[in-house]
Design an enzyme around this catalytic site. Structure first.
Site, short mmCIF file in Angstrom:
data_model
loop_
_atom_site.label_atom_id
_atom_site.label_comp_id
_atom_site.label_asym_id
_atom_site.label_seq_id
_atom_site.Cartn_x
_atom_site.Cartn_y
_atom_site.Cartn_z
N ARG A 48 -26.17 5.34 -21.92
CA ARG A 48 -26.94 6.08 -20.94
C ARG A 48 -28.04 5.15 -20.73
O ARG A 48 -28.81 5.19 -21.52
CB ARG A 48 -27.15 7.40 -21.39
CG ARG A 48 -28.19 8.12 -20.52
CD ARG A 48 -28.33 9.85 -21.11
NE ARG A 48 -29.00 10.55 -20.19
CZ ARG A 48 -30.23 10.58 -20.17
NH1 ARG A 48 -31.05 10.01 -20.87
NH2 ARG A 48 -30.89 11.51 -19.25
N SER A 117 -20.61 17.63 -17.88
CA SER A 117 -21.65 18.68 -18.22
C SER A 117 -21.58 19.90 -17.46
O SER A 117 -21.41 19.96 -16.36
CB SER A 117 -22.99 17.91 -17.96
OG SER A 117 -23.45 16.88 -18.64
N LYS A 147 -34.58 16.03 -22.97
CA LYS A 147 -34.48 16.87 -21.65
C LYS A 147 -35.30 18.11 -21.90
O LYS A 147 -34.64 19.29 -22.16
CB LYS A 147 -33.11 17.21 -21.11
CG LYS A 147 -32.45 15.85 -20.53
CD LYS A 147 -31.09 16.08 -19.74
CE LYS A 147 -30.29 15.05 -19.17
NZ LYS A 147 -29.34 15.44 -18.60
#
Length: 217
Positions: A48, A117, A147
């Site tokens: 990522r 997701s 997040k």
């Protein structure tokens, strides 16, 4: 309902799913950090990187694809189908604003692992599974430093998904050694972790502690 699936020559989608983070891994240490997680029995690795440095991202993804191949573990690329295709990764993880499952499947082929997701939505997970996703991810289950504004999903959603779906269920968001056992007991086939592993002083040991929480087959 069975949740575990596997492609040929791959382990089942079950266990610790580590996700890289540039803010936690010092420059030049990505392979070293990921290999430590693999030694600790990580089941999957996700690369990522949200930066625009395409040259570096391509180099890193290729290096991780080769590393994961040696350990016989899949490498998933976050969001970027083209990067996954160019670097020999095993699949891609898609969010709500990313490309479609159909496009990912067309580009990466029938054996690619495609994760989606689903946040706090069982219906989104149903739709993703029907469209060919190989696993669905719910979260954030707990407050997440990665997040902090992410929507929260209840633990009960994991069990509901296990009952309704034929694909593995991944849990993400604020999971660490203090709560991972509850997440697994609630129905997670995979626990996705970032800071709990790559923020640890001993990455291998941190990964192994989490992996040991999964019941033996």
């Amino acid at each position: 309902m069975a949740a575990e699936v596997s492609a040929p020559d791959r382990p089942p989608l079950r266990g610790v799913y580590v996700i890289t983070d540039r803010t936690l891994i010092p420059p030049g240490h990505l392979e070293q950090a990921v290999e430590a997680a693999l030694r600790g029995d990580a089941a999957l690795v996700q690369y990522r990187d949200k930066s625009n440095d395409q040259i570096r991202r391509t180099q890193e993804a290729r290096a991780l694809a080769a590393l994961c191949q040696r350990y016989e573990r899949p490498l998933i690329v976050n969001d970027d189908i083209e990067l996954a295709a160019q670097t020999g990764a095993d699949g891609v993880h898609l969010g709500a604003d990313d490309a479609s499952i159909a496009r990912a499947r067309t580009t990466l082929g029938p054996k690619a692992l495609i994760g989606v997701s689903c946040y706090d939505s069982l219906q989104r997970a149903r739709d993703a599974a029907a469209q060919g996703a190989d696993y669905v991810a719910f979260g954030s289950l707990f407050p997440s430093p990665t997040k902090p504004q992410a929507a929260r999903a209840p633990l009960t959603l994991l069990g509901q998904a296990r009952e309704k779906l034929d694909v593995p269920v991944c849990a993400i968001g604020g999971i660490d050694a203090t709560n991972a056992a509850r997440v697994i007991a609630a129905g997670a086939d995979l626990i996705a972790v970032i800071s709990a592993v790559f923020g640890a002083e001993d990455i291998e040991a941190a990964t192994r502690r989490l992996a040991a929480l999964f019941p033996a087959d």
